[in-house]
Design a protein around this motif. Structure first.
Motif, PDB file in Angstrom:
ATOM      1  N   UNK A 207       0.821  -1.215   0.000  1.00 53.92           N
ATOM      2  CA  UNK A 207       0.000   0.000   0.000  1.00 53.92           C
ATOM      3  C   UNK A 207       0.854   1.263   0.000  1.00 53.92           C
ATOM      4  N   UNK A 208       2.123   1.132   0.282  1.00 56.28           N
ATOM      5  CA  UNK A 208       3.023   2.277   0.312  1.00 56.28           C
ATOM      6  C   UNK A 208       4.324   1.891   0.982  1.00 56.28           C
ATOM      7  N   UNK A 209       5.210   2.860   1.069  1.00 61.63           N
ATOM      8  CA  UNK A 209       6.500   2.629   1.722  1.00 61.63           C
ATOM      9  C   UNK A 209       6.639   3.562   2.901  1.00 61.63           C
ATOM     10  N   UNK A 210       7.178   3.042   3.999  1.00 61.94           N
ATOM     11  CA  UNK A 210       7.381   3.861   5.178  1.00 61.94           C
ATOM     12  C   UNK A 210       8.387   4.964   4.893  1.00 61.94           C
ATOM     13  N   UNK A 211       8.077   6.154   5.292  1.00 60.64           N
ATOM     14  CA  UNK A 211       8.992   7.272   5.144  1.00 60.64           C
ATOM     15  C   UNK A 211       9.635   7.551   6.498  1.00 60.64           C
ATOM     16  N   UNK A 212      10.955   7.635   6.510  1.00 65.86           N
ATOM     17  CA  UNK A 212      11.643   7.912   7.766  1.00 65.86           C
ATOM     18  C   UNK A 212      12.154   6.652   8.416  1.00 65.86           C
ATOM     19  N   UNK A 213      12.471   6.735   9.699  1.00 66.90           N
ATOM     20  CA  UNK A 213      13.063   5.625  10.430  1.00 66.90           C
ATOM     21  C   UNK A 213      11.995   4.614  10.819  1.00 66.90           C
ATOM     22  N   UNK A 214      12.458   3.479  11.272  1.00 65.36           N
ATOM     23  CA  UNK A 214      11.527   2.448  11.724  1.00 65.36           C
ATOM     24  C   UNK A 214      11.392   1.337  10.715  1.00 65.36           C
ATOM     25  N   UNK A 215      10.590   0.333  11.049  1.00 62.61           N
ATOM     26  CA  UNK A 215      10.419  -0.818  10.147  1.00 62.61           C
ATOM     27  C   UNK A 215       9.873  -0.387   8.790  1.00 62.61           C
ATOM     28  N   UNK A 216      10.302  -1.077   7.771  1.00 64.14           N
ATOM     29  CA  UNK A 216       9.860  -0.752   6.410  1.00 64.14           C
ATOM     30  C   UNK A 216       8.351  -0.867   6.283  1.00 64.14           C
ATOM     31  N   UNK A 217       7.768  -1.862   6.978  1.00 66.59           N
ATOM     32  CA  UNK A 217       6.348  -2.139   6.815  1.00 66.59           C
ATOM     33  C   UNK A 217       5.456  -1.170   7.584  1.00 66.59           C
ATOM     34  N   UNK A 218       6.007  -0.305   8.422  1.00 67.75           N
ATOM     35  CA  UNK A 218       5.218   0.476   9.370  1.00 67.75           C
ATOM     36  C   UNK A 218       4.112   1.254   8.677  1.00 67.75           C
ATOM     37  N   UNK A 219       2.888   0.939   9.042  1.00 63.14           N
ATOM     38  CA  UNK A 219       1.731   1.657   8.516  1.00 63.14           C
ATOM     39  C   UNK A 219       1.243   1.169   7.179  1.00 63.14           C
ATOM     40  N   UNK A 220       1.865   0.144   6.597  1.00 63.52           N
ATOM     41  CA  UNK A 220       1.472  -0.318   5.274  1.00 63.52           C
ATOM     42  C   UNK A 220       1.287  -1.832   5.246  1.00 63.52           C
ATOM     43  N   UNK A 221       0.605  -2.295   4.191  1.00 64.10           N
ATOM     44  CA  UNK A 221       0.245  -3.698   4.071  1.00 64.10           C
ATOM     45  C   UNK A 221       0.598  -4.248   2.691  1.00 64.10           C
ATOM     46  N   UNK A 222       0.669  -5.563   2.608  1.00 60.82           N
ATOM     47  CA  UNK A 222       0.921  -6.246   1.336  1.00 60.82           C
ATOM     48  C   UNK A 222      -0.376  -6.325   0.542  1.00 60.82           C
ATOM     49  N   UNK A 223      -0.313  -6.016  -0.755  1.00 58.00           N
ATOM     50  CA  UNK A 223      -1.516  -6.112  -1.599  1.00 58.00           C
ATOM     51  C   UNK A 223      -1.332  -7.079  -2.785  1.00 58.00           C
ATOM     52  N   UNK A 224      -0.107  -7.529  -3.024  1.00 57.82           N
ATOM     53  CA  UNK A 224       0.120  -8.499  -4.097  1.00 57.82           C
ATOM     54  C   UNK A 224       1.376  -9.309  -3.796  1.00 57.82           C
ATOM     55  N   UNK A 225       1.301 -10.615  -4.024  1.00 56.21           N
ATOM     56  CA  UNK A 225       2.458 -11.502  -3.911  1.00 56.21           C
ATOM     57  C   UNK A 225       2.585 -12.277  -5.210  1.00 56.21           C
ATOM     58  N   UNK A 226       3.795 -12.333  -5.744  1.00 56.87           N
ATOM     59  CA  UNK A 226       4.056 -13.129  -6.939  1.00 56.87           C
ATOM     60  C   UNK A 226       5.331 -13.924  -6.749  1.00 56.87           C
ATOM     61  N   UNK A 227       5.299 -15.193  -7.124  1.00 56.56           N
ATOM     62  CA  UNK A 227       6.491 -16.015  -6.995  1.00 56.56           C
ATOM     63  C   UNK A 227       6.531 -17.099  -8.053  1.00 56.56           C
ATOM     64  N   UNK A 228       7.732 -17.398  -8.553  1.00 49.46           N
ATOM     65  CA  UNK A 228       7.907 -18.480  -9.526  1.00 49.46           C
ATOM     66  C   UNK A 228       8.885 -19.495  -8.950  1.00 49.46           C
ATOM     67  N   UNK A 229       8.611 -20.755  -9.234  1.00 44.94           N
ATOM     68  CA  UNK A 229       9.427 -21.839  -8.680  1.00 44.94           C
ATOM     69  C   UNK A 229      10.563 -22.208  -9.619  1.00 44.94           C
ATOM     70  N   UNK A 230      11.735 -22.407  -9.035  1.00 46.93           N
ATOM     71  CA  UNK A 230      12.909 -22.849  -9.780  1.00 46.93           C
ATOM     72  C   UNK A 230      13.536 -24.023  -9.029  1.00 46.93           C
ATOM     73  N   UNK A 231      13.782 -25.119  -9.726  1.00 46.69           N
ATOM     74  CA  UNK A 231      14.442 -26.277  -9.122  1.00 46.69           C
ATOM     75  C   UNK A 231      15.698 -26.575  -9.909  1.00 46.69           C
ATOM     76  N   UNK A 232      16.823 -26.639  -9.186  1.00 46.44           N
ATOM     77  CA  UNK A 232      18.118 -26.866  -9.823  1.00 46.44           C
ATOM     78  C   UNK A 232      18.350 -25.887 -10.977  1.00 46.44           C
ATOM     79  N   UNK A 233      17.991 -24.620 -10.725  1.00 44.42           N
ATOM     80  CA  UNK A 233      18.218 -23.511 -11.661  1.00 44.42           C
ATOM     81  C   UNK A 233      17.405 -23.633 -12.941  1.00 44.42           C
TER      82      UNK A 233
END
Length: 242
Positions: free
Chosen positions: A18-44
């Motif tokens: 939903x956004x990126x934390x501005x300033x100090x503190x955890x990167x996730x502070x005040x924001x949430x995940x809205x999309x995850x994408x992943x691809x599988x690789x086995x033995x390259x």
């Protein structure tokens, strides 16, 4: 730095938020995940399996973030919450090594989401390995731009579809970049059945080939050859005559 991982199963991963934390503190502070994408690789080698999920963050998305990934509040309004997809995501990455570009960003967001569900539960690094491809890029190309677009240009990888950031598309592109940075994709391994078929094809090709035509030297050619050997013999031992 050993840039080639020994992990046999890897998940090339990206997230949008939903956004990126501005300033100090955890990167996730005040924001949430809205999309995850992943691809599988086995033995390259990419297997064709992937994980892709849009998520309702239950809060508004920053306008700046929408400008980056194009995901709007209206688009995710009917999507499942992280709580509803958490187990399917964990099942997909369990036991693998996650490869992400600027991994602390993605991992901290995902760990925060998991922690909101179960404060006592494991973090991602406890159920799978984590490899930061940005660290590899910085090692290989110190002092240069090492974002995904710059790496695509450097390694001649087509990213023309990337008008906006997208988790699955970026994971697919990162897989190509990661393989290029670490030596390319390994050769295709044939199964025993396929290898046997290939050997059979070669044998049949050899069997069907016409016999080679042998052209023997005539008397004139042999006379010239012997004359040449006589000259060689005068300068020393002629190996061709024993």
């Amino acid at each position: 730095m050993n840039i080639i991982s020994s992990a046999s199963r890897q998940i090339i991963l990206d997230t949008e938020t939903t956004g990126m934390n501005q300033g100090s503190g955890p990167i996730y502070k005040g924001h949430r995940v809205i999309e995850i994408g992943g691809v599988e690789m086995i033995n390259r080698k990419l297997t064709g399996r992937h994980y892709h999920q849009y998520i309702n963050p239950q809060q508004l998305i920053d306008a700046e973030a929408i400008g980056v990934h194009g995901i709007t509040d209206a688009f995710v309004a009917d999507k499942p919450t992280f709580a509803q997809i958490a187990q399917s995501f964990l099942d997909f990455v369990d036991g693998a090594e996650i490869v992400a570009h600027n991994a602390p960003f993605d991992i901290s967001f995902l760990d925060h989401e998991l922690g909101m569900l179960n404060p006592q539960g494991p973090q991602l690094a406890e159920i799978c390995g984590v490899l930061d491809s940005l660290d590899i890029a910085k090692f290989l190309h110190p002092g240069q731009k090492n974002n995904l677009d710059a790496l695509c240009k450097r390694y001649h990888i087509d990213n023309s579809r990337r008008d906006l950031h997208g988790a699955l598309l970026d994971a697919e592109i990162l897989a190509d970049v990661y393989l290029a940075m670490t030596g390319g994709q390994t050769k295709l391994e044939l199964s025993s059945e396929e290898a046997g078929q290939e050997r059979g094809d070669v044998m049949r090709l050899a069997q069907n080939r016409n016999a080679l035509k042998v052209i023997r030297a005539n008397a004139d050619v042999m006379s010239i050859h012997e004359s040449r050997l006589d000259l060689v013999a005068k300068s020393g031992k002629c190996l061709w005559r024993g």
